[in-house]
Design an enzyme around this catalytic site. Structure first.
Site, PDB file in Angstrom:
ATOM      1  N   ASN A  65      53.944  37.394  39.051  1.00  0.00           N
ATOM      2  CA  ASN A  65      53.949  37.836  40.450  1.00  0.00           C
ATOM      3  C   ASN A  65      55.101  37.184  41.217  1.00  0.00           C
ATOM      4  O   ASN A  65      55.731  37.823  42.065  1.00  0.00           O
ATOM      5  CB  ASN A  65      52.613  37.529  41.132  1.00  0.00           C
ATOM      6  CG  ASN A  65      51.584  38.608  40.844  1.00  0.00           C
ATOM      7  OD1 ASN A  65      51.712  39.718  41.332  1.00  0.00           O
ATOM      8  ND2 ASN A  65      50.604  38.283  40.011  1.00  0.00           N
TER       9      ASN A  65
ATOM     10  N   HIS B 173      44.595  38.736  44.032  1.00  0.00           N
ATOM     11  CA  HIS B 173      43.469  38.577  43.105  1.00  0.00           C
ATOM     12  C   HIS B 173      43.303  39.879  42.311  1.00  0.00           C
ATOM     13  O   HIS B 173      43.389  40.966  42.892  1.00  0.00           O
ATOM     14  CB  HIS B 173      42.197  38.266  43.900  1.00  0.00           C
ATOM     15  CG  HIS B 173      41.004  38.043  43.026  1.00  0.00           C
ATOM     16  ND1 HIS B 173      40.810  36.870  42.325  1.00  0.00           N
ATOM     17  CD2 HIS B 173      39.961  38.860  42.710  1.00  0.00           C
ATOM     18  CE1 HIS B 173      39.691  36.964  41.627  1.00  0.00           C
ATOM     19  NE2 HIS B 173      39.163  38.156  41.839  1.00  0.00           N
TER      20      HIS B 173
ATOM     21  N   ASP C 284      38.545  33.337  46.927  1.00  0.00           N
ATOM     22  CA  ASP C 284      38.852  34.770  46.854  1.00  0.00           C
ATOM     23  C   ASP C 284      38.201  35.575  47.972  1.00  0.00           C
ATOM     24  O   ASP C 284      37.637  36.655  47.749  1.00  0.00           O
ATOM     25  CB  ASP C 284      38.447  35.343  45.470  1.00  0.00           C
ATOM     26  CG  ASP C 284      39.237  34.674  44.349  1.00  0.00           C
ATOM     27  OD1 ASP C 284      40.417  34.377  44.567  1.00  0.00           O
ATOM     28  OD2 ASP C 284      38.659  34.441  43.273  1.00  0.00           O
TER      29      ASP C 284
HETATM   30  C1  GRF Z   1      47.357  37.323  38.518  1.00  0.00           C
HETATM   31  O1  GRF Z   1      46.507  38.214  37.850  1.00  0.00           O
HETATM   32  C2  GRF Z   1      46.866  37.066  39.918  1.00  0.00           C
HETATM   33  O2  GRF Z   1      46.252  38.174  40.499  1.00  0.00           O
HETATM   34  C3  GRF Z   1      45.855  35.969  39.710  1.00  0.00           C
HETATM   35  O3  GRF Z   1      46.422  35.152  38.721  1.00  0.00           O
HETATM   36  C4  GRF Z   1      47.293  35.930  37.902  1.00  0.00           C
HETATM   37  C5  GRF Z   1      48.621  35.237  37.950  1.00  0.00           C
HETATM   38  O4  GRF Z   1      49.565  35.834  37.080  1.00  0.00           O
HETATM   39  N1  GRF Z   1      45.575  35.272  40.948  1.00  0.00           N
HETATM   40  P1  GRF Z   1      51.094  35.433  37.187  1.00  0.00           P
HETATM   41  O5  GRF Z   1      51.170  33.923  37.024  1.00  0.00           O
HETATM   42  O6  GRF Z   1      51.601  35.871  38.520  1.00  0.00           O
HETATM   43  O7  GRF Z   1      51.756  36.145  36.049  1.00  0.00           O
END
Ligand code: GRF
Length: 217
Positions: A15, A110, A146
Site C-alpha cells: 500500500n 483494512h 478497525d
Molecule cells: C493490507 O491488507 C492492509 O489492508 C492491512 O494490512 C495489509 C498491509 O499490506 N491493514 P501491505 O504491507 O500494504 O502490503
C-alpha cells in the site's frame, strides 16, 4: 500546495508503494514526507529508500510501554511537520491519547467491508463465513480497533474455490486504488468527519471516488 503525509508500516508495504506511485503524478495533493516502521526488517523500508523518501525505524521493542512508543512516534511526526498520517499495514495498536492527538488526521486501510470482520486473519474468516462480497475500507482511526468514520470502500466478489491467498490478492488490487483516492479526498478537505460518519464536498461522487474508484490519473 502539497500536504505532508507520513505512512506508518510494519511489513511488505504494497500500500505504501501504491501511494509512492500515486505521488508521482503532479496533480496528487500530498507528498510522503516520512515513512516510519516499527519493525527494522520491514520490506516497505526498502521501497521508501528506493523512492528517495525519508524513512525511520522506531522499534517498539526499544520502549517499555505502549505510551512511551507512541510518544516517540508523535514527537517524530511533529518534528517532521507531518499533517496527515496513513497507517498501511501498521501492526501496532495505538493508544487513545495518540489517536486523540491525531484526530481527523489519522487514517487506516483494512481488508474488509467494515464494520464486518475487524481484526486479524480477516481473509480466512471471510472464507470460513462463506460471504460472497468482500472488499476493503479506508477510515478515520478511532480508539477501537478497525473502527472510525468510513471514507471509502471497494467491493470484490468471493469466488468459488477462493483461498485466503487468492481473495487477499483480489482485495489488495482494490486497496491500491482506494487508498490514494481517499487520501486525495482527505487532504483536499473533501471528506470531513461529522459525528460517526464522513461528510463529503458536493463534488464527490460515489461512483467515481467512494466506491471502487477508478485508477487515479
Ligand atoms: C493490507 O491488507 C492492509 O489492508 C492491512 O494490512 C495489509 C498491509 O499490506 N491493514 P501491505 O504491507 O500494504 O502490503
Amino acid at each position: 500546495m502539497t500536504a505532508k503525509l507520513a505512512v506508518l508500516i510494519s511489513g511488505r508495504g504494497s500500500n505504501l508503494q501504491s501511494l509512492i506511485d500515486a505521488m508521482a503524478s503532479p496533480s496528487f495533493p500530498a507528498e510522503i514526507a516520512l515513512v516510519i516502521s516499527n519493525r527494522p526488517k520491514a520490506q516497505g523500508l526498502e521501497r521508501a529508500a528506493k523512492a528517495g523518501i525519508p524513512h525511520k525505524v522506531i522499534d517498539h521493542k526499544d520502549f517499555k510501554t505502549r505510551e512511551d512508543f507512541d510518544t516517540a512516534l508523535d514527537e517524530t511526526l511533529r518534528l517532521a511537520n507531518i499533517e496527515f498520517v496513513a497507517l498501511a499495514g501498521f501492526m501496532r495498536l495505538l493508544t487513545p491519547d495518540f489517536v486523540r492527538k491525531w484526530r481527523d488526521r489519522l487514517i487506516n486501510i483494512h481488508p474488509s467491508l467494515l464494520p464486518s470482520f475487524r481484526g486479524l486473519h480477516v481473509h480466512e474468516r471471510m472464507i470460513d463465513a462463506g460471504i460472497k462480497i468482500a472488499g476493503c475500507t479506508v477510515h478515520f482511526v478511532s480508539a477501537e480497533v478497525d473502527s472510525g468514520p468510513i471514507i471509502g470502500q471497494a467491493a470484490v466478489p468471493v469466488l468459488p474455490g477462493d483461498t485466503a491467498e487468492t481473495l487477499a490478492a483480489r482485495i489488495l488490487e482494490e486497496e491500491h486504488r482506494l487508498y490514494p483516492a481517499c487520501i486525495r479526498l482527505l487532504v483536499e478537505k473533501k471528506a470531513r468527519v461529522s459525528g460517526a460518519v464522513v461528510q463529503y464536498d458536493s463534488s464527490v461522487t460515489a461512483s467515481g471516488v467512494l466506491q471502487n474508484p477508478p485508477d487515479s490519473d
